[in-house]
Design a protein around this motif. Structure first.
Motif, short mmCIF file in Angstrom:
data_model
loop_
_atom_site.label_atom_id
_atom_site.label_comp_id
_atom_site.label_asym_id
_atom_site.label_seq_id
_atom_site.Cartn_x
_atom_site.Cartn_y
_atom_site.Cartn_z
N ARG A 217 0.83 -1.20 0.00
CA ARG A 217 0.00 0.00 0.00
C ARG A 217 0.87 1.26 0.00
N LEU A 218 1.97 1.23 0.73
CA LEU A 218 2.89 2.37 0.76
C LEU A 218 3.47 2.65 -0.61
N LYS A 219 3.82 1.58 -1.31
CA LYS A 219 4.37 1.74 -2.66
C LYS A 219 3.34 2.35 -3.59
N LEU A 220 2.08 1.90 -3.48
CA LEU A 220 1.02 2.44 -4.32
C LEU A 220 0.77 3.92 -4.01
N VAL A 221 0.70 4.23 -2.74
CA VAL A 221 0.47 5.63 -2.35
C VAL A 221 1.63 6.52 -2.78
N THR A 222 2.86 6.02 -2.62
CA THR A 222 4.04 6.79 -3.02
C THR A 222 4.03 7.07 -4.51
#
Length: 372
Positions: A217-222
């Motif tokens: 999820r962090l990668k997607l948000v980033t």
């Protein structure tokens, strides 16, 4: 000195041949002529300086300034010379003042015009500083206006970017916390979040799964946040927000040096006010008295002629004018009589007798003046 004296006589508009006959009047008309000359000189300098600012930066700015200064000074000189020479000293003081009043009003206007460029030069340092401050404030205002317009236009995108960054920060904290709990579970540290069993067991695998989901999820948000930043950066370039920057000191010096006449005139007016909008009395009086000085200087040719007492030269000029008018009328009558076929010999005798009378009166006036 004789050439200088004759030049100032010419400047005063006096009839030189008549003036030579009355030495007591020589210095008075030298003073009047010098006043007219130096008034025209100051007008030429002021007009040339003003025109130099109009064409500042042009290759021929100096040429234009010289030509306009010469033209303006010559115009003022010719007007002063005519007005002063046309004041009739035969009339009363009030009549002379009324006769000169249009010139005095015009002199006030001309004094204001010619004093302004010289005031700009006198307060050049203060004007430059005021212009720099104004340019900085203007640039600040321009940047703020562009930024405000940009924020209003892309409100939704900016709010989305803020939300993504907040979620990213939250996920980074959760991931750090989850990673810590996973390590404690693997190494068998007993607490409220771990089982206390050493090794990579069921609880450790669950924590690993949760950690992996948060990292995904962090990668997607980033990625979304980076794409949104790139989009907004391009929109800033398109809207011109990134193109407007604050001036450096070198740029401010350059802008103040090439400022036009209107900007410098505005800055001179602003020097009379403090930052809080109140009147700066010292600067106001300094600028005002300089203007009053030039107005007075422009009015001096008329004042000098009005203040000078009536002299023998004025009497002689009045008699000469009277004689010229008389001869012109008589010559006209004689010409009309010839045209009508009637020639009056007594008319010629009357003209000759009148001329002899005026000549004798002029000789007696000169003898009386020399005796006095």
């Amino acid at each position: 000195m004789d050439k200088v004296t004759r030049f100032f006589w010419f400047c005063s508009g006096a009839h030189i041949d008549t003036l030579k006959k009355y030495p007591i009047e020589h210095n008075k008309y030298v003073g009047i002529g010098a006043t007219i000359f130096f008034t025209a000189l100051f007008a030429a300098l002021s007009g040339g300086y003003a025109m130099y600012f109009v064409f500042n930066g042009d290759a021929y700015a100096v040429v234009f300034a010289l030509l306009f200064g010469l033209l303006w000074g010559t115009a003022i000189f010719n007007m002063d010379r005519y007005i002063v020479s046309s004041i009739d000293k035969e009339g009363t003081t009030m009549q002379q003042v009324i006769q000169a009043s249009p010139r005095i009003l015009l002199a006030i206007m001309i004094g204001i015009v010619i004093s302004r460029p010289l005031e700009l030069k006198i307060f050049d340092k203060e004007i430059r500083q005021k212009l720099k401050t104004a340019y900085l404030k203007g640039q600040h205002s321009k940047i703020d206006t562009l930024q405000k317009t940009y924020n209003e236009k892309y409100t939704a995108e900016l709010a989305n970017t803020v939300a993504l960054k907040q979620e990213k920060d939250s996920l980074e904290k959760d991931i750090n916390r989850s990673r810590t709990q996973l390590n404690e579970e693997v190494f068998g540290e007993k607490n409220s979040q771990t089982s206390g069993v050493v090794g990579y067991g069921t609880y450790a695998k669950q924590k690993q799964t949760v950690l992996q989901e948060k990292q995904d999820r962090l990668k997607l948000v980033t990625d979304k946040a980076e794409k949104m930043d790139q989009y907004l950066s391009k929109r800033k370039d398109f809207e011109g927000v990134n193109d407007v920057k604050m001036f450096s000191q070198k740029q401010l010096d350059s802008l103040a040096s090439v400022a036009g006449f209107a900007d410098r005139n505005w800055a001179l007016g602003q020097l009379t006010y403090n930052e809080n909008g109140t009147r700066d009395l010292d600067t106001y009086l300094a600028i005002s008295f300089i203007g009053y000085l030039f107005i007075l200087f422009e009015c001096l040719p008329v004042f000098v002629k009005l203040m000078s007492p009536k002299g023998p030269y004025d009497v002689a000029i009045a008699k000469t004018q009277e004689a010229n008018v008389y001869y012109a009328d008589k010559d006209k009558q004689r010409d009309m009589s010839v045209i009508d076929g009637i020639y009056d010999e007594h008319l010629d005798e009357d003209i000759k007798r009148r001329r002899r009378t005026l000549a004798n009166r002029g000789d007696n006036d000169r003898d009386k003046h020399r005796y006095d």
